[in-house]
Design an enzyme around this catalytic site. Sequence first.
Site, PDB file in Angstrom:
ATOM      1  N   HIS A  40       0.826  -1.116   0.144  1.00  0.00           N
ATOM      2  CA  HIS A  40      -0.055   0.240   0.107  1.00  0.00           C
ATOM      3  C   HIS A  40       0.931   1.282  -0.024  1.00  0.00           C
ATOM      4  CE1 HIS A  40      -2.826  -2.981   2.188  1.00  0.00           C
ATOM      5  NE2 HIS A  40      -3.423  -2.570   1.279  1.00  0.00           N
ATOM      6  N   VAL A 179       4.788  -5.657  -4.497  1.00  0.00           N
ATOM      7  CA  VAL A 179       5.476  -5.576  -3.841  1.00  0.00           C
ATOM      8  C   VAL A 179       5.698  -6.899  -3.109  1.00  0.00           C
ATOM      9  CG1 VAL A 179       6.703  -4.250  -1.678  1.00  0.00           C
ATOM     10  CG2 VAL A 179       5.496  -3.064  -3.401  1.00  0.00           C
TER      11      VAL A 179
HETATM   12  P1  AMP Z   1      -6.371  -4.007  -0.144  1.00  0.00           P
HETATM   13  O1  AMP Z   1      -6.334  -3.107   0.987  1.00  0.00           O
HETATM   14  O2  AMP Z   1      -5.907  -5.309  -0.262  1.00  0.00           O
HETATM   15  O3  AMP Z   1      -7.692  -3.989  -0.950  1.00  0.00           O
HETATM   16  O4  AMP Z   1      -5.616  -3.149  -1.421  1.00  0.00           O
HETATM   17  C1  AMP Z   1      -5.611  -2.101  -1.729  1.00  0.00           C
HETATM   18  C2  AMP Z   1      -4.651  -1.949  -3.017  1.00  0.00           C
HETATM   19  O5  AMP Z   1      -3.444  -2.101  -2.487  1.00  0.00           O
HETATM   20  C3  AMP Z   1      -5.026  -2.609  -4.347  1.00  0.00           C
HETATM   21  O6  AMP Z   1      -5.016  -1.902  -5.348  1.00  0.00           O
HETATM   22  C4  AMP Z   1      -3.981  -3.627  -4.179  1.00  0.00           C
HETATM   23  O7  AMP Z   1      -3.923  -4.277  -5.567  1.00  0.00           O
HETATM   24  C5  AMP Z   1      -2.913  -2.887  -3.407  1.00  0.00           C
HETATM   25  N1  AMP Z   1      -1.925  -3.955  -3.023  1.00  0.00           N
HETATM   26  C6  AMP Z   1      -2.079  -5.012  -2.025  1.00  0.00           C
HETATM   27  N2  AMP Z   1      -1.111  -5.701  -1.788  1.00  0.00           N
HETATM   28  C7  AMP Z   1      -0.021  -5.155  -2.765  1.00  0.00           C
HETATM   29  C8  AMP Z   1       1.380  -5.479  -2.982  1.00  0.00           C
HETATM   30  N3  AMP Z   1       1.870  -6.460  -2.420  1.00  0.00           N
HETATM   31  N4  AMP Z   1       2.011  -4.911  -4.059  1.00  0.00           N
HETATM   32  C9  AMP Z   1       1.227  -3.879  -4.850  1.00  0.00           C
HETATM   33  N5  AMP Z   1       0.170  -3.342  -4.378  1.00  0.00           N
HETATM   34  C10 AMP Z   1      -0.535  -4.185  -3.462  1.00  0.00           C
END
Ligand code: AMP
Length: 304
Positions: A40, A179
């Site tokens: 994030h 990441v």
């Molecule tokens: P979430 O809180 O899991 O809904 O994720 C919020 C945003 O962060 C989404 O656009 C996810 O794709 C992105 N995200 C979550 N994990 C990663 C990661 N390891 N690398 C890059 N972006 C991420």
Amino acid sequence: MSMPRVVTTIAELRDLLDAARAKGERVGFVPTMGFLHEGHARLMRRARTQNDVVVVSIFVNPLQFGPAEDFAAYPRDFDRDLKICGDEEVAIVFNPSVDEMYPEPNPVTITVGPIGDVLCGRTRPGHFDGVATVVAKLFNIVGPCRAYFGEKDAQQVVVIRRLAKALDFPVEVVCVATVREPDGLAMSSRNTYLTDEERRAALVLSRALNKAHELADRGETDPATLQKVMAEEIEAERLAKLDYAAAVDPDLLTEAAEGDTPILLAVAAWVGKARLIDNMTVYPASSRDARTGTSDVEASITKG
Ligand code: AMP
């Protein structure tokens, strides 16, 4: 570090962002479900470099969870999240209640169609309709902006791009590379569900992707072969239960054609209580040469 301003109402967020745009400021928007990690933070950092004001939403969206899924158990730590946002110079954290977002019992929702029925959508029926509904609402609330999404959720990026285009949102969708932990595990809020043993087992996802990736690099572009290699790797891990292993067209999410086109390798598996996903894009030799010099996948993915 200054603490971000916490906003809980739609009206206040609209006012603040309208005022910022009226001064000529560009708005960068990072939608999340909280329990933030370095993945994030990377999205926030990218947003910070490309905009004047960064707003992060933290909202665990009930509409995108199935009845047997982990909505209630989803990890939450708002104070820690706020500190991470402060460290990344986020100006505003939007943290609405479920009632603020869905005041009516049966909200109007968006149907994304067949793109939401494949890959993760097969196991999570209605999930992408829930994602599209909340993102459409957030885009309407935030207004004209650049919005940042992680490549880790590759199908989500495809769905959001289509949503933005189909409904004419004044939003530029930016995709940021996945990441990973130093050992290769894609960062995810759900990794917190894993025991130490399961955490080691979870490495099978990135290992399966890497194996297929290496094979593709050596010239193997038959999707069925790539899928088989990934599925066998995951099935060999006692603590993992395979959901899917797919080699698909990165834009259409239909089975990849064999030949000179990029292939999205995507896997999902349950490890203990966690359902984990991961993906990598394989570029054929010809387009790989053209990519030399790009620092991550953004150049090839933001085209849509
Ligand atoms: P979430 O809180 O899991 O809904 O994720 C919020 C945003 O962060 C989404 O656009 C996810 O794709 C992105 N995200 C979550 N994990 C990663 C990661 N390891 N690398 C890059 N972006 C991420």
